[in-house]
Enzyme design. Sequence first.
Site, PDB file in Angstrom:
ATOM      1  N   GLU A 143       0.861  -1.190   0.000  1.00 31.53           N
ATOM      2  CA  GLU A 143       0.000   0.000   0.000  1.00 31.53           C
ATOM      3  C   GLU A 143       0.894   1.236   0.000  1.00 31.53           C
ATOM      4  O   GLU A 143       1.795   1.350   0.830  1.00 31.53           O
ATOM      5  CB  GLU A 143      -0.867  -0.049   1.269  1.00 31.53           C
ATOM      6  CG  GLU A 143      -1.732   1.156   1.460  1.00 31.53           C
ATOM      7  CD  GLU A 143      -2.368   1.225   2.864  1.00 31.53           C
ATOM      8  OE1 GLU A 143      -2.372   0.215   3.604  1.00 31.53           O
ATOM      9  OE2 GLU A 143      -2.843   2.311   3.211  1.00 31.53           O
ATOM     10  N   LYS A 192     -14.879  12.712 -13.116  1.00 34.17           N
ATOM     11  CA  LYS A 192     -13.736  13.537 -13.531  1.00 34.17           C
ATOM     12  C   LYS A 192     -12.548  13.479 -12.562  1.00 34.17           C
ATOM     13  O   LYS A 192     -11.398  13.330 -13.004  1.00 34.17           O
ATOM     14  CB  LYS A 192     -14.202  14.991 -13.734  1.00 34.17           C
ATOM     15  CG  LYS A 192     -13.206  15.872 -14.475  1.00 34.17           C
ATOM     16  CD  LYS A 192     -13.026  15.501 -15.923  1.00 34.17           C
ATOM     17  CE  LYS A 192     -14.089  16.143 -16.797  1.00 34.17           C
ATOM     18  NZ  LYS A 192     -14.059  15.624 -18.174  1.00 34.17           N
ATOM     19  N   THR A 194     -11.532  11.138 -10.792  1.00 33.39           N
ATOM     20  CA  THR A 194     -10.845   9.855 -11.019  1.00 33.39           C
ATOM     21  C   THR A 194     -10.063   9.891 -12.333  1.00 33.39           C
ATOM     22  O   THR A 194      -8.915   9.431 -12.401  1.00 33.39           O
ATOM     23  CB  THR A 194     -11.870   8.700 -11.026  1.00 33.39           C
ATOM     24  OG1 THR A 194     -12.487   8.670  -9.751  1.00 33.39           O
ATOM     25  CG2 THR A 194     -11.220   7.364 -11.315  1.00 33.39           C
ATOM     26  N   GLN A 195     -10.691  10.456 -13.364  1.00 31.79           N
ATOM     27  CA  GLN A 195      -9.972  10.556 -14.639  1.00 31.79           C
ATOM     28  C   GLN A 195      -8.652  11.306 -14.441  1.00 31.79           C
ATOM     29  O   GLN A 195      -7.614  10.924 -14.956  1.00 31.79           O
ATOM     30  CB  GLN A 195     -10.819  11.321 -15.663  1.00 31.79           C
ATOM     31  CG  GLN A 195     -12.083  10.589 -16.085  1.00 31.79           C
ATOM     32  CD  GLN A 195     -12.884  11.439 -17.077  1.00 31.79           C
ATOM     33  OE1 GLN A 195     -12.316  12.078 -17.952  1.00 31.79           O
ATOM     34  NE2 GLN A 195     -14.196  11.441 -16.931  1.00 31.79           N
ATOM     35  N   LYS A 226     -18.061   4.397 -18.486  1.00 28.11           N
ATOM     36  CA  LYS A 226     -17.337   5.653 -18.698  1.00 28.11           C
ATOM     37  C   LYS A 226     -15.940   5.583 -18.041  1.00 28.11           C
ATOM     38  O   LYS A 226     -14.941   5.960 -18.638  1.00 28.11           O
ATOM     39  CB  LYS A 226     -18.151   6.798 -18.093  1.00 28.11           C
ATOM     40  CG  LYS A 226     -17.672   8.164 -18.472  1.00 28.11           C
ATOM     41  CD  LYS A 226     -18.722   9.184 -18.067  1.00 28.11           C
ATOM     42  CE  LYS A 226     -18.187  10.581 -18.286  1.00 28.11           C
ATOM     43  NZ  LYS A 226     -19.140  11.573 -17.794  1.00 28.11           N
ATOM     44  N   CYS A 384      -1.298  -0.355  30.178  1.00 30.12           N
ATOM     45  CA  CYS A 384      -0.041   0.392  30.194  1.00 30.12           C
ATOM     46  C   CYS A 384      -0.126   1.573  31.177  1.00 30.12           C
ATOM     47  O   CYS A 384      -0.097   1.343  32.373  1.00 30.12           O
ATOM     48  CB  CYS A 384       0.360   0.803  28.790  1.00 30.12           C
ATOM     49  SG  CYS A 384       2.137   0.981  28.652  1.00 30.12           S
ATOM     50  N   GLU A 408       7.384   9.747  35.813  1.00 28.35           N
ATOM     51  CA  GLU A 408       7.045  10.384  34.534  1.00 28.35           C
ATOM     52  C   GLU A 408       6.376  11.740  34.767  1.00 28.35           C
ATOM     53  O   GLU A 408       6.583  12.674  34.023  1.00 28.35           O
ATOM     54  CB  GLU A 408       6.113   9.482  33.712  1.00 28.35           C
ATOM     55  CG  GLU A 408       5.756  10.076  32.356  1.00 28.35           C
ATOM     56  CD  GLU A 408       4.927   9.172  31.473  1.00 28.35           C
ATOM     57  OE1 GLU A 408       4.426   8.129  31.962  1.00 28.35           O
ATOM     58  OE2 GLU A 408       4.762   9.503  30.290  1.00 28.35           O
ATOM     59  N   HIS A 510       0.338  -4.241  25.964  1.00 26.06           N
ATOM     60  CA  HIS A 510      -0.837  -3.819  25.181  1.00 26.06           C
ATOM     61  C   HIS A 510      -1.528  -5.042  24.559  1.00 26.06           C
ATOM     62  O   HIS A 510      -1.211  -5.399  23.417  1.00 26.06           O
ATOM     63  CB  HIS A 510      -0.405  -2.879  24.057  1.00 26.06           C
ATOM     64  CG  HIS A 510       0.063  -1.551  24.527  1.00 26.06           C
ATOM     65  ND1 HIS A 510      -0.743  -0.448  24.551  1.00 26.06           N
ATOM     66  CD2 HIS A 510       1.264  -1.143  25.013  1.00 26.06           C
ATOM     67  CE1 HIS A 510      -0.067   0.589  25.014  1.00 26.06           C
ATOM     68  NE2 HIS A 510       1.147   0.192  25.307  1.00 26.06           N
ATOM     69  N   GLU A 512      -4.372  -5.266  23.296  1.00 30.45           N
ATOM     70  CA  GLU A 512      -5.193  -4.912  22.134  1.00 30.45           C
ATOM     71  C   GLU A 512      -4.467  -5.151  20.815  1.00 30.45           C
ATOM     72  O   GLU A 512      -5.109  -5.351  19.776  1.00 30.45           O
ATOM     73  CB  GLU A 512      -5.660  -3.447  22.240  1.00 30.45           C
ATOM     74  CG  GLU A 512      -4.603  -2.367  22.020  1.00 30.45           C
ATOM     75  CD  GLU A 512      -3.778  -2.018  23.259  1.00 30.45           C
ATOM     76  OE1 GLU A 512      -3.747  -2.837  24.195  1.00 30.45           O
ATOM     77  OE2 GLU A 512      -3.134  -0.936  23.275  1.00 30.45           O
TER      78      GLU A 512
HETATM   79  N1  GLN Z   1       3.838   6.768  29.638  1.00 20.55           N
HETATM   80  C1  GLN Z   1       3.956   5.442  30.187  1.00 20.55           C
HETATM   81  C2  GLN Z   1       5.353   4.885  29.989  1.00 20.55           C
HETATM   82  O1  GLN Z   1       6.083   5.324  29.129  1.00 20.55           O
HETATM   83  C3  GLN Z   1       2.910   4.512  29.604  1.00 20.55           C
HETATM   84  C4  GLN Z   1       3.041   4.307  28.145  1.00 20.55           C
HETATM   85  C5  GLN Z   1       1.816   3.691  27.507  1.00 20.55           C
HETATM   86  O2  GLN Z   1       0.723   3.778  28.057  1.00 20.55           O
HETATM   87  N2  GLN Z   1       1.969   3.118  26.335  1.00 20.55           N
HETATM   88  O3  GLN Z   1       5.745   3.978  30.673  1.00 20.55           O
END
Ligand code: GLN
Length: 547
Positions: A143, A192, A194-195, A226, A384, A408, A510, A512
């Site tokens: 892509e 047009k 697209t053309q 077309k 996280c 942090e 993560h 997800e």
């Molecule tokens: N800010 C946090 C860290 O760096 C959590 C990072 C996050 O949620 N991906 O540890």
Amino acid sequence: MAKAKYVFVTGGVTSSLGKGIISASLGKLLQARGYKVTIQKLDPYINIDPGTLNPYEHGECYVTDDGAETDLDLGHYERFLNTPTSQANNITTGRIYNNVITKERKGEYLGKTVQVVPHITDEIKRNIFLLGESGEYDFVITEIGGCVGDIESLPFIEAVRQVKWDVGQNNSLVIHLTLIPYLKAAKELKTKPTQHSVKQLLEAGIQPDILVCRSEMKLPDDIRKKLALFCNVQYNSVIEALDAETIYDVPILMLKEKLAERVLTKLKISGKTEPDLHHWKDFLGKLKNPTDEVKIGLVGKYVELPDAYKSIAEAFIHAGAENECKVDLQWISSESINEENCHSVLNQFHGILVAPGFGERGIPGKITAVRYVRENNIPFFGICLGMQCAVIEFSRNVLNIKNAASTEFDENTKHPVIDLMEEQKKITNMGGTMRLGAYPCNLKKGSKTSSIYGKTKISERHRHRYEFNNKYLEKIEEAGLMASGINPDTGLVEVVELADHPWFVGTQYHPELKSTVLNPHPLFVRFVEAALYHSKKEQELVKIRTT
Ligand code: GLN
């Protein structure tokens, strides 16, 4: 198939037409016919990768097993194909130039003038062929980010032109995704734009083989004719792509429009033409016929842009379908939550997810949200930063360590329950320096998390700098927050859970990122199940109160 075939997907007229979804849908249709497919995204921006980009700029940063920080389209590729991607699947202009300049500094160009053509285009092609020549795939779908005609995508388009010559007629083709706008006043679909975008491709030396036309209306025959005539493609290579109810409908829409069949015919591949999509159709059946509904609140700071939490939203779709339950996911700005309003804001939800994120903004609201759901037995899922907030909240309000924090957002805190590891402290560069990619994790036998996964050894993907500070581990566990997942190599805490709560799980990783249509993530599946249980209990209570 002996050699990989190369399919390119370019875009015209406007961005956001869904090249990623069309690529993933084509990939799915080929895979469902038994072919091995990988999908690659070439991004024309100068950043080496999207890792340093603000989510508002580019949506979520998707992390692969090998620790690459990549474009969110790779998430779609994995969710559709159920196969992992890697750094090789996402290349930016910045990475290409970086490689070329590094080679030049090493003297590898032997005194030659280094130029866009052939050196940059050669490097682009090397990255395309790398996947094709691995021997692992029958099809490499590439892509090309951005729109045809953009200054910055020119070298990529030129590389596509060259690949067509390098591999020959029957081994590559170009699909051009375009928009057919409907003009209300004229009551007409317009060809047009697209053309013009096809003309731009032609100027660059590329004749598209197939047109995929995004449209709000069905394409009547005369419009298809077309387009075929003016864009120099066969009539049956004009493919209609209507707006879909869900992205997961697109493979089925493309099946009806015979997209993969056209690709196979054009590449002179004969064989099985009926794809086996029964898993996909089962999933769609469950997705579209839910018997229940739950309301889940996502507490985060990038709520104005849903793409910032793309993989979380998709994981809920997979988990909802698995539970035959509609998940009404609502975004709540963490900055809007405070002690006074948390009951009215959060009480309406059957589950609360505190989202990942970076920096100080919105942290008090996230911590307040965790406290509210912990004390009120509402299912909680922290990912996280969400898990880190849970540890901070628990330390402050259960262990009574009033100034517990993460370094942090409070560098000089006396109680850094979340802190940087020694190796992170030495790092000054921002790009690619977090704890990234897949790490193993051992789950404690008998923990809720191990029963959810149905095993004790797992591997999940990370993207963070800060960690649970093990100096506080004993105290925290004694007070009831169990470190139920531990990295076997470093001893770092990867999962926390509360025993005396209906569902309270925080993961440093993560989950997800690994949820797919075929394999919905167990943590999301069971979180939705817990939310469903919570909503049923609530309904019972209402019944009791009103009778
Ligand atoms: N800010 C946090 C860290 O760096 C959590 C990072 C996050 O949620 N991906 O540890």
